[in-house]
Design an enzyme around this catalytic site. Structure first.
Site, PDB file in Angstrom:
ATOM      1  N   ARG A   1      58.190  54.375  35.835  1.00 56.12           N
ATOM      2  CA  ARG A   1      58.071  53.998  37.257  1.00 56.12           C
ATOM      3  C   ARG A   1      56.841  54.601  37.929  1.00 56.12           C
ATOM      4  NH1 ARG A   1      63.526  55.012  36.667  1.00 56.12           N
ATOM      5  NH2 ARG A   1      64.739  53.096  36.507  1.00 56.12           N
TER       6      ARG A   1
ATOM      7  N   LYS B   1      33.559  49.419  49.962  1.00 60.73           N
ATOM      8  CA  LYS B   1      34.874  49.084  49.411  1.00 60.73           C
ATOM      9  C   LYS B   1      35.921  50.076  49.920  1.00 60.73           C
ATOM     10  CE  LYS B   1      37.597  47.281  45.890  1.00 60.73           C
ATOM     11  NZ  LYS B   1      37.667  46.532  44.670  1.00 60.73           N
TER      12      LYS B   1
ATOM     13  N   ARG C   1      40.690  43.010  53.805  1.00 62.16           N
ATOM     14  CA  ARG C   1      40.312  43.184  52.404  1.00 62.16           C
ATOM     15  C   ARG C   1      39.883  41.863  51.770  1.00 62.16           C
ATOM     16  NH1 ARG C   1      43.222  47.117  47.943  1.00 62.16           N
ATOM     17  NH2 ARG C   1      41.865  46.565  46.215  1.00 62.16           N
TER      18      ARG C   1
ATOM     19  N   ASN D   1      36.445  39.031  48.961  1.00 64.46           N
ATOM     20  CA  ASN D   1      36.512  37.823  48.124  1.00 64.46           C
ATOM     21  C   ASN D   1      35.380  36.840  48.415  1.00 64.46           C
ATOM     22  OD1 ASN D   1      38.848  38.765  46.914  1.00 64.46           O
ATOM     23  ND2 ASN D   1      40.188  37.731  48.375  1.00 64.46           N
TER      24      ASN D   1
ATOM     25  N   HIS E   1      34.244  34.447  45.842  1.00 59.60           N
ATOM     26  CA  HIS E   1      35.195  34.524  44.736  1.00 59.60           C
ATOM     27  C   HIS E   1      36.096  33.301  44.605  1.00 59.60           C
ATOM     28  CE1 HIS E   1      33.840  38.591  44.307  1.00 59.60           C
ATOM     29  NE2 HIS E   1      34.695  38.847  43.337  1.00 59.60           N
TER      30      HIS E   1
ATOM     31  N   HIS F   1      35.964  31.843  41.121  1.00 61.71           N
ATOM     32  CA  HIS F   1      37.089  31.742  40.182  1.00 61.71           C
ATOM     33  C   HIS F   1      37.200  30.338  39.610  1.00 61.71           C
ATOM     34  CE1 HIS F   1      39.226  35.473  41.968  1.00 61.71           C
ATOM     35  NE2 HIS F   1      38.542  35.790  40.889  1.00 61.71           N
TER      36      HIS F   1
ATOM     37  N   HIS G   1      31.950  36.810  35.317  1.00 61.88           N
ATOM     38  CA  HIS G   1      32.545  36.898  36.651  1.00 61.88           C
ATOM     39  C   HIS G   1      31.449  36.998  37.722  1.00 61.88           C
ATOM     40  CE1 HIS G   1      35.331  37.932  39.839  1.00 61.88           C
ATOM     41  NE2 HIS G   1      34.597  38.993  40.116  1.00 61.88           N
TER      42      HIS G   1
HETATM   43 MG    MG Z   1      34.875  40.437  41.747  1.00 61.60          MG
END
Ligand code: MG
Length: 354
Positions: free
Chosen positions: A121, A221, A235, A239, A242, A246, A259
């Site tokens: 955990r 960041k 946050r 992206n 992105h 993607h 990427h």
């Molecule tokens: Mg990235």
């Protein structure tokens, strides 16, 4: 000169940027951990280069060290690999007080982090990122996870490391394409939050201010992650590029553009659409394009835009029938711009490709 950043997330931790900190990692890790055992999790590319030095340093700091190496590549990022890592810890009788050291790039950090998040955990882990992409992006922020056959990163957890050790020396030996891969994320940080970083990257050669650049990126960041640890709002600005990036990666079945390369093209596509719709200052796309070229990144891709938009409609970040794109007002200033699926063709209209 060493630089330390403090991250004030639910579980606070430090990020240290220092030349040679990989070889001295044991001492730093001992400051944050009283573990008896440390498991180095690394891949078949990075392990032969650095696992020996990390292991020696950990032993000097009094840890009993075990190493687990998986075969390098995104195709290893599966629940099966996680099972192997969990069993490895159990076989060596790791307890809740023990520690994982993630030594490698993004895939390693994601998997070692997820293993740490789930073993008993949750146990402590330390990130020693070895690629530029991992140093300025994936090692900070606590996102961990694996791919499922249905898609990338569909299974995971938010789990913050105890410490991140960033050694700029490791970048000197990165193959140029891997370095460029990370540079796309550096360009992204400039775009979304730091016009002076962007200008610095335009003006100078990054090799001449590498540590400063690492610091500037990680600082952005850190700030954004602190404000929004679990990605419910700000946050998402990380992206930028992105969503379409993607889709480009998916189009190439993750074997075409890297990427960073895909994100670079994604930034150009969405920025050009922003300009066309009067939301982004004119000329912004051209500046990003020149900067990507300067650092050896592609500025176009084979995939037709309508195919990318279709792939995007299936993106996991889709909230209902709306996709939240990140747009720039100008370099250094970003905002979220939600678009309904049916608005996509009009928003990107007249853009067959770049
Ligand atoms: Mg990235």
């Amino acid at each position: 000169m060493a630089k330390t950043l403090h991250v004030h997330t639910g579980r606070p931790y430090d990020i240290l940027i220092e030349h040679g900190c990989l070889e001295a990692c044991g001492e730093q890790i001992r400051r944050v951990s009283r573990a008896q055992k440390a498991a180095i999790i690394t891949d078949s590319n990075v392990g032969p280069l650095y696992a020996g030095a990390v292991s020696t340093s950990l032993e000097h700091a009094g840890f009993q060290v075990f190493s687990h190496t998986f075969s390098a590549g995104e195709s290893s990022k599966t629940l099966g690999s996680i099972g192997g890592m969990l069993s490895f810890l159990a076989e060596h009788a790791f307890t809740r007080g023990d520690l994982i050291v993630a030594l490698g790039g993004g895939v390693t950090g994601d998997m070692a982090g997820f293993t740490a998040a789930t073993y008993m955990r949750g146990i402590d882990f330390v990130q020693i990122p070895t690629s530029l992409l991992a140093q300025i992006d994936s090692s900070v922020g606590g996102k961990t996870g694996v791919d499922l056959p249905q898609g990338k990163n569909l299974c995971g957890a938010f789990w913050q490391p105890r410490l991140v050790l960033i050694d700029p020396e490791l970048l000197a030996t990165l193959p140029p394409r891997f370095f460029a891969d990370g540079m796309a994320e550096a360009v992204k940080y400039g775009c979304i939050a730091d016009a002076s970083l962007f200008a610095h990257l335009e003006r100078e050669n990054v090799q001449d201010f590498l540590e400063e650049m690492l610091f500037a990126c990680v600082e952005i960041k850190r700030r954004i992650v602190e404000e929004d640890e679990r990605e419910s709002g700000r946050r998402m600005l990380l992206n930028f590029g992105h969503t379409l990036g993607h889709a480009i990666e998916k189009y190439g079945h993750f074997e075409g553009l890297t990427h960073g390369e895909a994100v670079g093209v994604g930034m150009l596509l969405v920025c050009a659409a922003g300009e066309r719709n009067g939301l982004t200052q004119a000329g912004t796309t051209a500046r990003i394009q020149s900067l990507l070229q300067k650092y050896g990144l592609p500025i176009s891709c084979e995939a037709p835009l309508d195919t990318l938009l279709q792939l995007t409609a299936n993106d996991k970040k889709r909230a209902g029938d709306t996709i939240r794109f990140v747009l720039l007002r100008r370099i250094g200033e970003s905002f979220l711009h939600p678009l309904a699926i049916e608005q996509l063709p009009a928003f990107f209209a007249a853009m067959k490709t770049l």
